[in-house]
Enzyme design. Structure first.
Site, mmCIF file in Angstrom:
data_model
loop_
_atom_site.group_PDB
_atom_site.id
_atom_site.type_symbol
_atom_site.label_atom_id
_atom_site.label_comp_id
_atom_site.label_asym_id
_atom_site.label_seq_id
_atom_site.Cartn_x
_atom_site.Cartn_y
_atom_site.Cartn_z
ATOM 1 N N LYS A 56 0.824 -1.219 0.000
ATOM 2 C CA LYS A 56 0.000 0.000 0.000
ATOM 3 C C LYS A 56 0.858 1.269 0.000
ATOM 4 C CE LYS A 56 -0.858 0.365 5.005
ATOM 5 N NZ LYS A 56 -0.144 1.626 5.224
ATOM 6 N N THR A 57 1.964 1.259 0.752
ATOM 7 C CA THR A 57 2.815 2.451 0.777
ATOM 8 C C THR A 57 3.459 2.667 -0.586
ATOM 9 O OG1 THR A 57 3.278 2.038 3.122
ATOM 10 C CG2 THR A 57 4.721 3.585 1.987
ATOM 11 N N ASP A 103 -3.648 7.610 4.294
ATOM 12 C CA ASP A 103 -3.223 6.253 4.636
ATOM 13 C C ASP A 103 -3.983 5.783 5.879
ATOM 14 O OD1 ASP A 103 -1.758 3.915 4.545
ATOM 15 O OD2 ASP A 103 0.000 4.760 5.536
ATOM 16 N N GLU A 104 -4.202 4.472 5.993
ATOM 17 C CA GLU A 104 -4.839 3.861 7.181
ATOM 18 C C GLU A 104 -6.194 4.506 7.491
ATOM 19 O OE1 GLU A 104 -3.608 1.226 8.185
ATOM 20 O OE2 GLU A 104 -1.428 1.259 8.287
ATOM 21 N N GLN A 110 -8.131 -4.621 9.322
ATOM 22 C CA GLN A 110 -7.093 -4.242 10.277
ATOM 23 C C GLN A 110 -7.527 -3.062 11.148
ATOM 24 O OE1 GLN A 110 -2.861 -4.531 8.869
ATOM 25 N NE2 GLN A 110 -3.812 -4.748 6.857
ATOM 26 N N ARG A 128 1.701 -10.029 10.683
ATOM 27 C CA ARG A 128 2.970 -9.311 10.830
ATOM 28 C C ARG A 128 4.133 -10.192 10.382
ATOM 29 N NH1 ARG A 128 1.330 -5.345 9.726
ATOM 30 N NH2 ARG A 128 -0.544 -6.571 9.409
#
Length: 637
Positions: A32-33, A227-228, A258, A582
């Site tokens: 995503k980044t 973002d997020e 998430q 993770r």
């Protein structure tokens, strides 16, 4: 276009859509980044001025990574060749709070403040609330100041002003809080300070009340990338909506699976309702995982699909099958900790991994004690993320108080802190030039500025106030840990050197903003040879080759407080999902037959989440059995 060359098809599609609202649903490890940063550069190559681009995220670490990646892409040969007529300036990239601080510095006068305001952290907030409650003769045992602070912070996250809070007070605690809240805001304004919650809330109030100021920033930021997005609260959501409603160019990236911060007022329905807010929005799903093995991806996918709320996604990966997810039964919390140590030692001795490749995750901070005890016993270097932050240490805050006072002479919290440090003795030297304490402080601050030299660096200024206050001697003489505390002060001086190239006035403002907005996640040391220990909540956004999740028992994960609410139980499942995803290579999910927790011995069954993992992706190790190296699959009883 070369900027699209190394992206997969879905990433290319997400990057190429420039105008209109766009929701990018990005599964864990799906890049995503990478997608977000390439999209920023793509806009610039499409002749959008960097001045008109705003990218917002939640943590300093994420913002820093985004800046570095965008800068790297812009300076890369593939992009440089296409940029002859494009500005090389950087777009605005930062956290919600840091961007709002900049807006407040510019617009402070419109709120009755001046631009040199102080930002109160949680400790400052609690201290002021205690003083107010004391002045109101309120019983702080019956109504703890921390609870009042929590009421106030929740109100601000939900854009509830002190007058609105007063109208909705529903019991004795909230009625008393409404009185404190009102006085608290008055005192903050009198001392020219905002607390953490104000940084966004006050900007929203300003935008709502002053259409010209809102339009000014709408005209500045034509393209907004977030973002997020699943972690936004009401204040952040409203701020974004106000900014984007004129140009309609808002791109949000997130993953509803998430969303784990409901307890701190994040509302994951913001991402679920994106198409309702922006009816012409497009949705693109990034479902290819580049981080984890197939067993981890398939196991996690099976776990999260039990949830009823959320967008359906089909995560997949081209990575190897890898090890199964290891589910291990232990006798108690000490056996659990020793098992973790044994696996770390085994894997490092086999040269498969280094200490920095491991992380131990747990649901509550209380679980860290026996784990930490075992790491000390076996002399394994570790770091607890989320403990006392460096900038919250008393000796560090004492030095920072001087800078806060130089920034804002009305900062009463800093005056009170420095009065402990012989400020009165220093003020005596000004008695011929001042009649009141405030005048005396002003004279002293002027002398400090004059004596530190013409336009001193931030480091030089700090060294000077430490010297005149005899702080080193005071620290070394006051406690057995004086040397350690003095080393922390020296570390602070080292940090100050990074601000040596900018004007001292600007350096103070920037330094204090960074200090106040520092987050625990900024302390991850990927380059250091140590094992990280942290809560599951702290782990979001991070990745490690090997992950241990301790305490996979009903009552811990899922937490006992969530067992009666479907919505809260689903958030706990999302938390377990975050923990599992993770990991790059290996996941160990550990449960104990009994454990001492909060002063009681608890015997809880294995987490219900363990039963939601598919049998073909797990290996179960019963109590007292060695972990097999081959992939024997044993059903959980």
């Amino acid at each position: 276009m070369d900027i699209l060359k190394n992206l997969n098809e879905k990433q290319k599609q997400a990057v190429s859509i420039t105008d209109g609202p766009l929701l990018i649903l990005a599964g864990p490890g799906s890049g995503k980044t990478r997608t977000l940063t390439h999209k920023i550069v793509y806009l610039i190559l499409k002749q959008v001025s960097p001045h008109n681009i705003l990218a917002v995220t939640f943590t300093n670490k994420a913002a820093s990574e985004m800046k570095n990646r965008v800068s790297g892409l812009l300076s890369g040969p593939n992009v440089k060749n296409q940029m002859s007529s494009v500005s090389s300036a950087m777009p605005t990239i930062g956290t919600f709070h840091s961007i709002c601080v900049k807006i407040l510095r510019t617009e402070a006068k419109n709120l009755g403040y001046n631009s040199s305001f102080t930002i109160y952290d949680n400790q400052d907030q609690l201290s002021l609330i205690k003083n107010i409650m004391k002045s109101f003769e309120m019983d702080t045992e019956q109504l703890p100041p921390s609870r009042v602070a929590s009421f106030i912070n929740d109100a601000k996250d939900n854009l509830v002003s002190q007058s609105e809070f007063q109208l909705t007070a529903y019991n004795t605690a909230t009625e008393k809080t409404s009185k404190v809240y009102s006085e608290y805001q008055k005192r903050l304004k009198n001392i020219n300070a905002f607390d953490f919650g104000d940084l966004i809330t006050q900007v929203v109030f300003l935008f709502r009340e002053n259409k010209n100021i809102l339009e000014k920033y709408q005209n500045r930021f034509h393209y907004i990338l977030v973002d997020e997005y699943q972690d936004t609260n009401t204040a952040q959501y409203t701020w974004l909506k106000l900014l984007a409603q004129k140009n309609n160019n808002i791109c949000v990236v997130g993953d509803d699976a998430q969303a784990i911060y409901g307890w701190r007022n994040a509302n994951f329905r913001n991402i679920l309702n994106f198409q309702k807010d922006w009816p012409d929005a497009e949705i693109i799903k990034l479902e290819q995982n580049y981080r984890s093995t197939q067993n981890i991806v398939l196991g996690a996918s099976n776990l999260i699909k039990t949830n009823t709320l959320g967008y359906p996604k089909k995560l997949w990966t081209e990575n190897t099958i890898g090890d199964p997810i290891f589910i291990c039964e232990l006798g108690n919390e000490y056996e659990e900790s020793e098992f973790i140590i044994s696996q770390i030692e085994r894997l490092t001795e086999q040269k498969q991994y280094q200490l920095k490749d491991f992380v131990v995750l747990y649901r509550t901070n209380a679980q860290s004690r026996p784990i930490e005890q075992m790491f000390l016993k076996y002399d394994i270097p570790y770091k607890i993320v989320g403990g006392l932050k460096f900038y919250q240490r008393q000796e560090v805050k004492d030095v920072i108080a001087w800078l806060r006072l130089l920034q804002n002479p009305y900062d009463e919290a800093s005056v009170q802190r420095l009065e402990r440090l012989k400020l009165k003795d220093l003020l005596k030297n000004t008695q011929n030039e001042a009649r009141t304490k405030k005048q005396a402080i002003g004279v002293l601050l002027k002398k400090i500025k004059d004596c530190a030299g013409e336009n001193p660096s931030l480091g030089k200024l700090l060294k000077y106030v430490i010297e005149i206050s005899n702080f080193e001697i005071m620290l070394r003489d006051s406690t057995e840990k004086g040397e350690e505390k003095w080393q922390n002060v020296q570390e602070l001086l080292s940090v100050a050197q990074d601000y040596g190239q900018i004007n001292v006035r600007e350096a103070i403002d920037t330094f204090l903003e960074n200090v106040t907005l520092a987050q625990e996640a900024d302390n991850i040391e990927y380059s250091s040879q140590l094992v990280h220990l942290m809560t599951l909540h702290m782990a979001k956004g991070l990745e490690f080759p090997v992950v241990f999740i301790a305490g996979c028992e009903d009552g811990l994960l899922p937490h006992s407080s969530s067992m009666t609410s479907v919505e809260e139980l689903e958030e706990e499942r999302r938390l377990a999902y975050v923990g599992v995803t993770r990991a790059k290579d290996r996941v160990y999910m550990l449960f104990a037959r009994q454990r001492m927790l909060w002063g009681n011995i608890q015997s809880n069954p294995p987490s219900s989440f363990l039963h939601e993992l598919p049998q073909e992706n797990i290996q179960f190790k019963p109590l007292y059995e060695e972990l097999e190296t081959e992939e024997d699959i044993i059903e959980i009883d």
